[in-house]
Design an enzyme around this catalytic site. Structure first.
Site, mmCIF file in Angstrom:
data_model
loop_
_atom_site.group_PDB
_atom_site.id
_atom_site.type_symbol
_atom_site.label_atom_id
_atom_site.label_comp_id
_atom_site.label_asym_id
_atom_site.label_seq_id
_atom_site.Cartn_x
_atom_site.Cartn_y
_atom_site.Cartn_z
ATOM 1 N N CYS A 284 24.681 54.508 4.892
ATOM 2 C CA CYS A 284 24.086 54.125 3.727
ATOM 3 C C CYS A 284 22.401 53.433 3.783
ATOM 4 O O CYS A 284 22.639 52.375 4.832
ATOM 5 C CB CYS A 284 24.935 53.248 2.806
ATOM 6 S SG CYS A 284 26.356 53.824 2.623
ATOM 7 N N SER A 285 21.594 53.741 3.198
ATOM 8 C CA SER A 285 20.440 53.054 3.213
ATOM 9 C C SER A 285 20.532 51.588 2.633
ATOM 10 O O SER A 285 21.469 51.396 1.722
ATOM 11 C CB SER A 285 19.441 53.790 2.623
ATOM 12 O OG SER A 285 19.720 54.037 1.149
ATOM 13 N N CYS B 142 14.664 57.004 -7.426
ATOM 14 C CA CYS B 142 14.416 56.803 -6.292
ATOM 15 C C CYS B 142 13.072 57.741 -5.838
ATOM 16 O O CYS B 142 12.703 57.612 -4.719
ATOM 17 C CB CYS B 142 15.100 57.376 -5.204
ATOM 18 S SG CYS B 142 17.037 56.718 -5.771
ATOM 19 N N LYS C 35 17.164 54.855 5.923
ATOM 20 C CA LYS C 35 18.098 53.993 6.596
ATOM 21 C C LYS C 35 17.958 52.845 7.404
ATOM 22 O O LYS C 35 18.556 51.800 7.121
ATOM 23 C CB LYS C 35 19.078 55.027 7.464
ATOM 24 C CG LYS C 35 20.082 54.657 8.186
ATOM 25 C CD LYS C 35 21.136 54.425 7.505
ATOM 26 C CE LYS C 35 22.190 53.323 8.088
ATOM 27 N NZ LYS C 35 21.791 52.019 7.922
ATOM 28 N N HIS D 7 14.539 50.904 1.885
ATOM 29 C CA HIS D 7 14.611 51.614 0.748
ATOM 30 C C HIS D 7 13.932 50.928 -0.497
ATOM 31 O O HIS D 7 14.930 50.894 -1.463
ATOM 32 C CB HIS D 7 15.588 52.503 0.526
ATOM 33 C CG HIS D 7 15.863 53.689 -0.399
ATOM 34 N ND1 HIS D 7 14.568 54.052 -1.165
ATOM 35 C CD2 HIS D 7 16.877 54.209 -1.180
ATOM 36 C CE1 HIS D 7 14.980 55.107 -2.194
ATOM 37 N NE2 HIS D 7 16.409 54.974 -2.060
#
Lengths: 392, 392
Positions: free
Chosen positions: B210-211, B87, B332, B336
């Site tokens: 959670c994203s 990420c 969020k 992402h």
């Protein structure tokens, strides 16, 4: 720009290691690198690590392989990153490690590569290497990696009169060189008759024109040139480093008897080093297929385009010739652990320029400048490095 | 070391784009970047490209994605390389592009990221993100990515009295910020009640912690600071850049209520920029899960460790607060797209520091310094950047 030196280098033997994973291979090369540093080095002084690997998408560790490996050798907190440009991943790791030192950000940086091709071998392995070309225009159209280089070979034959035996001369030479290299995968000579008559792969290639499936790792330690002598009396200076790209699909290129990426990378490296091809005393070049070494001779300026096969006829690039090429055995016989290959070349040159090639038969004498050349896929990327011995 | 400036930035809208591939997404962001450069720039002047991507192992293009993308936008011959740290791939692309400019090797370098998470979604997507942790010790033991961050959240609650509603306050804030951002994936507000009562994922997380799964691309153009004003009257200076790693497996770490990689990267960036946390006017931080933003507050020095939730209670990090965090909506709500995320943060800051955030409601006023923070996996790597407005 800060100067860059290599102060340590280590690599595993290249080969087929069913009982070793990437962590073991990396640690083995890393420890040999540490042992090669003359003076006491505290490994905690190492600040960053650039690690080349292609197959890290295959499941053993998808993301963040670089910090995983550095954590495994006790350096979890360095700035570690994975670099990927297919077969040139190691060369681009070395290139970017050199940029990091040149920027002044860091004094001590690891450049490394690792690959476990055994774990992506057989049909999956062939699929994998195929996708180093252009997936949409090449792989999905059915072309293989050998097939693409075979097109280049056929065109070179058509344009310049290259013969089938010239391809085989590359294989015979590199196998001969590998015999004395304890790190090589295939330490056996082959005859020109063998090399001409192997199992067909993709016309005009037979199996002796192709590099093998190889596991291995290679690690070099870069240092700001100003402080290199704090760690060794025999640094090797990285005087020039160049890298470039090209269209992945060969139909997009102006010519398939040269690699534009190699030419651009070489021009950058020569310019930075302030030398020309005539100053190079020996080289490690990217011979994933026999034609690739022949293309490299022209692209690196060792001869005019289309005249490479005459260098082979004249023995110029043999170990005892005027410009030895692939004293290690090259990808063909030393082996080709994809992500490690570019850094493995630097290991060979580090040993040679420090007169530490061990086997007297393979030590290149009186060399001042050396060059390494690492290609991604069929020339989608290339990285070129110029090294100068430091004990003069 | 040469100074580094950002002179252009562009990104796609983040979201779910079934009809666009990585080439289309990358080209869209690249063209917006070109349009953002005030003065006429000949794209052929661009010399190198660092492109972050995680999922390039999934089949659409395994090797050499970077030259493929640069060839697609008409720059096949630049020095292009793929950078991967899960990420944080985009952040490490930006970091290494900055090193390349700082070294003096290049004047104009692209840093970019792209990801097509839709193509690795459902079970494969979860598998993929899981392997950004330690495959041997975490994934094969059955842990998920959300599960690992959930452990951190539970520990933070235990040690420092963080409540479930503090986690939800991060989600509510970032969703609110995203409403005015035309690039965001989710442009809708949520209430604290909604955020507290979502579908459970991994205790204490529900789905609002959670994203999302996101496609997108982001491209920034770096320039040697000396010549930045040849191209724009409003450069943004990259005054500091830091990056670091840590053990991938969280059981190896001394603490799970802080990320050592973020702290080390931040220290490097602050030192280079010559400023401290108190000088930062706004920040984009890595909120892949709500707890991640809370950890970031402490790790970046915005508060003491264990006091992050009080910043939320006091509204400090709201858009109209003293230190707005994630004006874009964050991972969020902006979304992402793994490899693109780190460069997308730079795009947001570039716009904000040039007073070009467009929607007046979301423009941060009178800001001089900004910070971005990008994390790989559960903290295996991190990259931190300090930006300074250039039109003063």
């Amino acid at each position: 720009m800060e100067g860059v030196a290599i102060i340590g280098a280590g690599q595993t033997r290249y080969g087929d290691f069913p009982n070793k994973g990437v962590k073991e291979l990396f640690a083995e090369a890393y420890l040999e690198m540490l042992q090669s540093v003359d003076q006491s080095l505290d490994p905690q002084m190492i600040q960053a690590a650039y690690i080349g690997c292609l197959s890290a998408g295959s499941g053993f560790q998808l993301g963040q392989l670089a910090p995983l490996l550095m954590g495994h050798v006790g350096l979890p907190n360095v700035n570690a990153v994975r670099i990927e440009n297919a077969c040139a991943s190691g060369g681009f790791a070395l290139y970017n490690a050199a940029c990091a030192v040149a920027s002044g950000k860091f004094d001590l940086v690891v450049a490394a590569g690792v690959e476990k091709m055994r774990d992506v071998s057989s049909s999956k392995g062939r699929y994998w290497l195929g996708v180093s070309g252009d997936t949409e225009y090449e792989r999905l159209a059915g072309s293989t990696f050998a097939g693409i280089y075979a097109l280049m070979a056929a065109r070179y034959m058509h344009e310049y009169g290259l013969k089938r035996e010239h391809l085989s001369m590359v294989a015979v030479k590199n196998h001969k060189h590998a015999v004395a290299n304890p790190k090589a995968q295939f330490r056996k000579e082959i005859t020109i008759e063998q090399a001409m008559n192997g199992v067909p792969v993709a016309h005009p290639f037979n199996v002796w024109d192709c590099s093998p499936t190889t596991d291995g790792a290679a690690v070099v330690l870069l240092c700001n040139a100003k402080i290199a002598r704090n760690f060794t009396s025999k640094p090797v200076y990285l005087k020039g480093f160049g890298a470039a790209s090209d269209y992945l699909a060969i139909h997009d290129r102006n010519s398939i008897t040269r690699l534009a990426a190699t030419r651009k990378a070489a021009a950058e490296a020569y310019k930075q080093a302030g030398i020309g091809p005539g100053d190079v005393n020996f080289a490690e070049v990217h011979d994933c297929f026999t034609i690739a070494e022949i293309l490299a001779y022209g692209d690196l300026g060792f001869c005019e385009e289309g005249r490479a096969h005459y260098l082979l006829e004249e023995g110029v690039t043999q170990l005892n010739g005027k410009l030895p090429v692939n004293s290690s055995g090259g990808l063909k016989a030393k082996g080709h652990p994809i992500g490690a290959t570019g850094c493995g070349m630097a290991c060979e040159i580090f040993k040679q320029l420090r007169d530490e090639a061990k086997e007297p038969s393979r030590q290149i004498k009186n060399a001042r400048f050396a060059l390494s050349h690492n290609v991604g896929g069929s020339g989608g990327t290339a990285a070129v490095f110029i090294y100068q011995r430091g004990d003069e």
